[in-house]
Design an enzyme around this catalytic site. Structure first.
Site, PDB file in Angstrom:
ATOM      1  N   ASP A  29       0.793  -1.243   0.000  1.00 52.43           N
ATOM      2  CA  ASP A  29       0.000   0.000   0.000  1.00 52.43           C
ATOM      3  C   ASP A  29       0.820   1.286   0.000  1.00 52.43           C
ATOM      4  O   ASP A  29       0.443   2.264   0.662  1.00 52.43           O
ATOM      5  CB  ASP A  29      -0.975   0.000   1.195  1.00 52.43           C
ATOM      6  CG  ASP A  29      -1.929  -1.176   1.186  1.00 52.43           C
ATOM      7  OD1 ASP A  29      -1.891  -1.963   0.223  1.00 52.43           O
ATOM      8  OD2 ASP A  29      -2.719  -1.314   2.145  1.00 52.43           O
ATOM      9  N   LYS A 134      -6.655  -4.913  -3.069  1.00 50.98           N
ATOM     10  CA  LYS A 134      -7.293  -5.539  -1.903  1.00 50.98           C
ATOM     11  C   LYS A 134      -8.313  -4.584  -1.273  1.00 50.98           C
ATOM     12  O   LYS A 134      -8.052  -3.398  -1.133  1.00 50.98           O
ATOM     13  CB  LYS A 134      -6.232  -5.940  -0.880  1.00 50.98           C
ATOM     14  CG  LYS A 134      -5.425  -4.798  -0.286  1.00 50.98           C
ATOM     15  CD  LYS A 134      -4.250  -5.355   0.513  1.00 50.98           C
ATOM     16  CE  LYS A 134      -3.469  -4.319   1.277  1.00 50.98           C
ATOM     17  NZ  LYS A 134      -4.181  -3.544   2.261  1.00 50.98           N
ATOM     18  N   CYS A 167      -1.979  -2.331   7.874  1.00 50.67           N
ATOM     19  CA  CYS A 167      -1.981  -3.274   6.750  1.00 50.67           C
ATOM     20  C   CYS A 167      -0.780  -4.215   6.745  1.00 50.67           C
ATOM     21  O   CYS A 167      -0.898  -5.371   6.319  1.00 50.67           O
ATOM     22  CB  CYS A 167      -2.108  -2.513   5.445  1.00 50.67           C
ATOM     23  SG  CYS A 167      -3.750  -1.790   5.269  1.00 50.67           S
TER      24      CYS A 167
END
Ligand code: TIU
Length: 232
Positions: A29, A134, A167
């Site tokens: 990310d 995701k 995350c």
């Protein structure tokens, strides 16, 4: 020099035995929405500049992995433009003026295809590197990441990205339960909360490595380079 399958990485709580042929570098990310002003991170009230320390170390490990032929995988957190994969509970969270799907300076926040959803230019994926989109915090939930890893015979993950306690940690826990050995980069991860960063890393390797290992990026780079030299 005699070729070796594995190479040792100095790590906490003890050295990690890295097999570059069975390892993947998973960059989580590193998106404009988390690292630049006006995106999701900022909408949640965070100082996004705190995450930028991870860019240099990730870039250095990325170069090393590309050079040595270690599989590189990128992930992005985000949602379909119609938000049909966004749970109402996640949408409601934050309570700020700007939420997922709302317009921001980099397009609709955390929506696939928008500028803010893109990976930052410094770490842009190149051809052949899988990009996993995701909808959740963990990279295994509702994605084909596990199928891709199993298909390529990957058993070890080098984890980096943001944020350490959200995350990255969620993905590390998911991977650990699926039987992957995980090593997380201490300087290739970052948090909006420096104390959470430190504590998340300590949690990962406490109890003799309950979720895995923690190491500085330079030690991983040195190990990959030593392995390449030994197998040249
Ligand atoms: N990628 C990721 O960590 N998503 C988050 O929402 N992180 C926060 O720390 N908010």
């Amino acid at each position: 020099m005699v070729g070796a399958m594995t190479v040792s990485v100095p790590a906490r709580p003890y050295d990690f035995s890295l097999d570059p042929a069975k390892a993947a570098f998973v960059i989580i990310d590193m998106q404009r929405d988390f690292l630049e002003p006006g995106g999701f991170g900022a909408a949640l009230g965070n100082d996004v500049s705190l995450l930028q320390t991870a860019i240099g170390p990730i870039g250095a490990v990325l170069d090393s992995c590309r050079d040595a032929g270690v599989l590189v995988i990128h992930t992005r957190e985000g949602h379909r433009p119609d938000l049909s994969d966004l749970p109402a509970a996640k949408h409601r969270r934050g309570r700020g003026d700007t939420r997922i799907g709302d317009p921001g300076p980099m397009g609709r926040i955390l929506v696939r295809g928008e500028a803010g959803h893109d990976i930052i230019a410094e770490l842009a994926p190149i051809a052949g590197e899988p990009v996993i989109d995701k909808p959740g915090k963990g990279a295994f939930y509702a994605t084909d990441l596990e199928a891709i890893l199993r298909g390529r015979g990957i058993t070890q993950l080098i984890l980096a990205g943001v944020t350490t306690e959200v995350c990255v940690h969620t993905t590390m826990r998911e991977a650990n339960d699926r039987g992957f050995e995980c090593l997380v980069l201490e300087d290739g991860t970052a948090s909006y909360f420096p104390e959470f960063h430190r504590t998340a890393l300590a949690m990962a390797c406490a109890q003799d490595g309950i979720f895995g290992w923690v190491a500085p990026s330079q030690d991983v780079i040195t190990a990959i380079s030593n392995h390449k030299g030994a197998n040249a």
